[in-house]
Motif scaffolding. Structure first.
Motif, short mmCIF file in Angstrom:
data_model
loop_
_atom_site.label_atom_id
_atom_site.label_comp_id
_atom_site.label_asym_id
_atom_site.label_seq_id
_atom_site.Cartn_x
_atom_site.Cartn_y
_atom_site.Cartn_z
N VAL A 1 8.06 -1.97 2.37
CA VAL A 1 7.31 -1.12 3.00
C VAL A 1 6.71 0.30 3.81
CG1 VAL A 1 7.54 -1.74 5.93
CG2 VAL A 1 8.73 -3.31 5.05
N ILE A 2 5.56 -0.22 3.25
CA ILE A 2 4.60 1.39 3.40
C ILE A 2 4.96 2.04 4.65
CG2 ILE A 2 3.21 3.32 2.12
CD1 ILE A 2 5.36 1.79 0.29
N PHE A 3 4.93 3.43 4.93
CA PHE A 3 4.51 4.57 5.85
C PHE A 3 3.43 5.18 6.05
CE2 PHE A 3 9.06 3.05 7.56
CZ PHE A 3 8.51 1.58 7.64
N GLU A 4 3.63 5.81 4.34
CA GLU A 4 2.51 7.28 4.46
C GLU A 4 2.78 6.70 3.10
OE1 GLU A 4 5.67 10.49 4.12
OE2 GLU A 4 6.00 10.47 6.23
N PRO A 5 1.29 6.73 2.74
CA PRO A 5 0.15 7.57 3.34
C PRO A 5 -1.05 6.63 4.04
CG PRO A 5 -0.63 7.51 0.80
CD PRO A 5 0.42 6.73 1.52
N GLU A 6 -0.83 5.42 3.93
CA GLU A 6 -1.10 4.85 5.12
C GLU A 6 -0.03 3.23 4.95
OE1 GLU A 6 -3.24 3.01 7.78
OE2 GLU A 6 -4.38 4.40 6.04
N VAL A 7 0.25 2.77 6.25
CA VAL A 7 0.85 1.41 6.45
C VAL A 7 0.91 0.75 5.53
CG1 VAL A 7 1.26 2.69 8.62
CG2 VAL A 7 -0.06 0.27 8.47
N SER A 8 1.33 -0.31 5.13
CA SER A 8 1.23 -1.26 3.73
C SER A 8 3.00 -2.53 4.24
CB SER A 8 0.82 -1.40 2.88
OG SER A 8 1.17 -0.52 2.40
N CYS A 9 2.42 -4.07 3.88
CA CYS A 9 3.55 -4.25 3.08
C CYS A 9 3.48 -5.42 2.01
CB CYS A 9 4.30 -5.30 4.59
SG CYS A 9 5.75 -6.01 4.24
N ARG A 10 4.67 -5.43 1.27
CA ARG A 10 4.75 -6.15 0.43
C ARG A 10 5.71 -6.62 0.16
NH1 ARG A 10 1.63 -1.89 -1.19
NH2 ARG A 10 -0.33 -2.26 -2.54
N TRP A 11 5.77 -8.63 -0.04
CA TRP A 11 6.96 -9.22 0.18
C TRP A 11 6.71 -10.11 -1.00
CZ3 TRP A 11 9.76 -8.98 5.41
CH2 TRP A 11 9.92 -8.76 5.94
N TRP A 12 7.68 -9.87 -1.56
CA TRP A 12 7.70 -11.00 -2.56
C TRP A 12 8.61 -12.15 -2.91
CZ3 TRP A 12 7.46 -6.38 -3.56
CH2 TRP A 12 8.05 -5.77 -4.47
N ILE A 13 8.72 -13.07 -3.58
CA ILE A 13 9.83 -13.74 -3.99
C ILE A 13 9.97 -14.69 -5.27
CG2 ILE A 13 11.67 -16.22 -3.70
CD1 ILE A 13 11.00 -15.85 -0.75
N VAL A 14 10.63 -14.07 -6.40
CA VAL A 14 10.15 -14.99 -8.34
C VAL A 14 11.81 -15.15 -8.43
CG1 VAL A 14 9.77 -13.46 -10.27
CG2 VAL A 14 9.26 -12.28 -8.43
N ARG A 15 11.18 -16.14 -8.30
CA ARG A 15 12.88 -17.03 -9.27
C ARG A 15 12.91 -16.26 -10.73
NH1 ARG A 15 11.74 -22.79 -12.76
NH2 ARG A 15 9.69 -21.42 -13.03
#
Length: 106
Positions: free
Chosen positions: A90-104
């Motif tokens: 979950v990124i707050f700076e420089p711009e808000v974003s979210c990356r979420w993953w599941i790898v077997r």
């Protein structure tokens, strides 16, 4: 989170729950993050203005750490997902974003 200048907007000591809301200075993007140490859960809500784009929730949080790297500043969350590796950034700076993953795990 205070390290990034983000103050909590909600605290519930009975659940060890903390909630933070951060609005991007560059755009109308906003990230709303809450997590509970007792329930071992996290929820991330992404918004633009008042329009909710995504809500992602998960239990089985193993760790949450503050990170600052080339991608920006935010949180790295690791989950217990049995035979898989599950992680969120979950990124707050420089711009808000979210990356979420599941790898077997193979």
């Amino acid at each position: 989170m205070e390290e990034y200048g983000i103050e909590s907007v909600e605290v519930d000591p009975s659940l060890a729950l903390y909630r933070y809301v951060h609005k991007s200075k560059a755009s109308g993007g906003e990230v709303d993050v809450s997590f509970s140490a007792i329930i071992k859960s996290i929820q991330v809500v992404l918004r633009v203005s008042t329009h909710e784009l995504a809500t992602i929730s998960s239990e089985n949080v193993m760790s949450i750490e503050l990170v600052r790297d080339d991608a920006g500043a935010g949180l790295r969350v690791i989950f217990d997902a049995r035979d898989s590796t599950s992680e969120a950034k979950v990124i707050f700076e420089p711009e808000v974003s979210c990356r979420w993953w599941i790898v077997r795990n193979v």
